[in-house]
Design an enzyme around this catalytic site. Sequence first.
Site, PDB file in Angstrom:
ATOM      1  N   TYR A 131       0.857  -1.187   0.000  1.00 40.67           N
ATOM      2  CA  TYR A 131       0.000   0.000   0.000  1.00 40.67           C
ATOM      3  C   TYR A 131       0.893   1.238   0.000  1.00 40.67           C
ATOM      4  O   TYR A 131       1.186   1.805   1.059  1.00 40.67           O
ATOM      5  CB  TYR A 131      -0.900   0.002   1.238  1.00 40.67           C
ATOM      6  CG  TYR A 131      -1.845  -1.174   1.321  1.00 40.67           C
ATOM      7  CD1 TYR A 131      -3.135  -1.081   0.821  1.00 40.67           C
ATOM      8  CD2 TYR A 131      -1.452  -2.379   1.912  1.00 40.67           C
ATOM      9  CE1 TYR A 131      -4.017  -2.153   0.899  1.00 40.67           C
ATOM     10  CE2 TYR A 131      -2.324  -3.458   1.995  1.00 40.67           C
ATOM     11  CZ  TYR A 131      -3.603  -3.343   1.490  1.00 40.67           C
ATOM     12  OH  TYR A 131      -4.467  -4.407   1.571  1.00 40.67           O
ATOM     13  N   PRO A 132       1.364   1.674  -1.168  1.00 37.13           N
ATOM     14  CA  PRO A 132       2.334   2.777  -1.242  1.00 37.13           C
ATOM     15  C   PRO A 132       1.709   4.176  -1.210  1.00 37.13           C
ATOM     16  O   PRO A 132       2.393   5.160  -1.481  1.00 37.13           O
ATOM     17  CB  PRO A 132       3.017   2.517  -2.588  1.00 37.13           C
ATOM     18  CG  PRO A 132       1.933   1.908  -3.427  1.00 37.13           C
ATOM     19  CD  PRO A 132       1.125   1.060  -2.492  1.00 37.13           C
ATOM     20  N   GLU A 133       0.440   4.271  -0.874  1.00 39.03           N
ATOM     21  CA  GLU A 133      -0.270   5.556  -0.938  1.00 39.03           C
ATOM     22  C   GLU A 133       0.427   6.676  -0.173  1.00 39.03           C
ATOM     23  O   GLU A 133       0.447   7.831  -0.621  1.00 39.03           O
ATOM     24  CB  GLU A 133      -1.711   5.389  -0.421  1.00 39.03           C
ATOM     25  CG  GLU A 133      -2.650   4.699  -1.405  1.00 39.03           C
ATOM     26  CD  GLU A 133      -2.691   3.196  -1.234  1.00 39.03           C
ATOM     27  OE1 GLU A 133      -3.665   2.566  -1.671  1.00 39.03           O
ATOM     28  OE2 GLU A 133      -1.715   2.635  -0.676  1.00 39.03           O
ATOM     29  N   VAL A 134       0.970   6.361   1.020  1.00 39.24           N
ATOM     30  CA  VAL A 134       1.583   7.421   1.846  1.00 39.24           C
ATOM     31  C   VAL A 134       2.797   8.049   1.177  1.00 39.24           C
ATOM     32  O   VAL A 134       3.198   9.161   1.521  1.00 39.24           O
ATOM     33  CB  VAL A 134       1.984   6.885   3.242  1.00 39.24           C
ATOM     34  CG1 VAL A 134       0.750   6.536   4.059  1.00 39.24           C
ATOM     35  CG2 VAL A 134       2.928   5.692   3.121  1.00 39.24           C
ATOM     36  N   PHE A 138      -1.085  10.391  -0.234  1.00 36.55           N
ATOM     37  CA  PHE A 138      -2.453   9.866  -0.278  1.00 36.55           C
ATOM     38  C   PHE A 138      -2.630   8.945   0.921  1.00 36.55           C
ATOM     39  O   PHE A 138      -1.668   8.655   1.643  1.00 36.55           O
ATOM     40  CB  PHE A 138      -2.650   9.104  -1.591  1.00 36.55           C
ATOM     41  CG  PHE A 138      -4.078   8.770  -1.921  1.00 36.55           C
ATOM     42  CD1 PHE A 138      -5.073   9.711  -1.788  1.00 36.55           C
ATOM     43  CD2 PHE A 138      -4.410   7.500  -2.390  1.00 36.55           C
ATOM     44  CE1 PHE A 138      -6.398   9.402  -2.100  1.00 36.55           C
ATOM     45  CE2 PHE A 138      -5.720   7.189  -2.712  1.00 36.55           C
ATOM     46  CZ  PHE A 138      -6.712   8.139  -2.565  1.00 36.55           C
TER      47      PHE A 138
END
Length: 249
Positions: A131-134, A138
Site C-alpha cells: 500500500y504505497p499511498e503514503v 495519499f
Amino acid sequence: MIKFEIKDQIGILTLNRPEKRNALHPELVQQMKSKLIEVQKSQLVKVLIITGEGKAFCAGADLEYLKKLKSYSSVENEKDSRGLAELFLMLYNFPKPVIAAVNGAALAGGCGLASVCDFIVADKINATFGYPEVKIGFIAAVVSTFLIRRVGEGLAKHLLLSGEMIEADRAYEIGFVNYLNSNALELSLELASKLKNNSITSMEMTKKMIRTISGLTVEEAVEFCSGLNAISRTTEDFKNGLDNFLNKK
C-alpha cells in the site's frame, strides 16, 4: 477491460488491461460490478476466481486517471471514492466463495482488491503486495478497513504507514496470503474445485455469520450463531447431507 469465462461451475473474472498492469479505472470498476451482479444470480457459477492478465494482478489506480483527480472538486472525489468502495463491499459481501489468484503485483487498490476476497492464492515468485499511498501524500482509506480485518491492527499499521512492498512469502507468513504456488491460477482452480463440492447454502450462511459476529459482543455473537444454527438445520442441503452421512455408517 475484463474477461469472463465459466469452467465446470467456476467463474474466472480476469482484469484485462495488461498494457496498464490491470490498473483500476472507472470503466473497469463498473464492468466488474455489473459482472458480479450477474454471477451472483447465476446458477452456473458456484465459486468465483479473480485474476489479472499478463504480469500484474492489479497495480492500483490508473496513472492517467490519477492525473485527472488533481482537478476534481470535493464532490467529484467523494463520488469517485464511493464507486470503488461499492466494488470492494460487493466482493466482501459476495455470497459465493471468491478467490484472488494473484499472478503478479497487487498494489494499493489492487492489494485492496485481493484483501476483500475470501482466499488469496499468490504466485510465490512474481506476486508482491503493498500500500504505497503514503509515499505520494495519499491514504489507503477504504482498503484499510478490509486489511485490518484480514491481518489485525498492528500489521495493518506497518503496511499502511511504511508503504513497504512485501514479497509473496512474507505475505503468507503474516497471514495475508492463504496459499503459495508457482501457478496461482492453477492452484486457485484446484481450490475452487474442492469448494464447489461443499453446500452452497452452508458456505453462504458461514460467510454471513463471520461478517456479522465480528461486530458483536461475545454474548450477542453466541445468540446470533445459535439462531443461525437452528435455521441451517431446516435447509434441504442439511437434510440431504445428513441423510448421506448417516447412510455411510
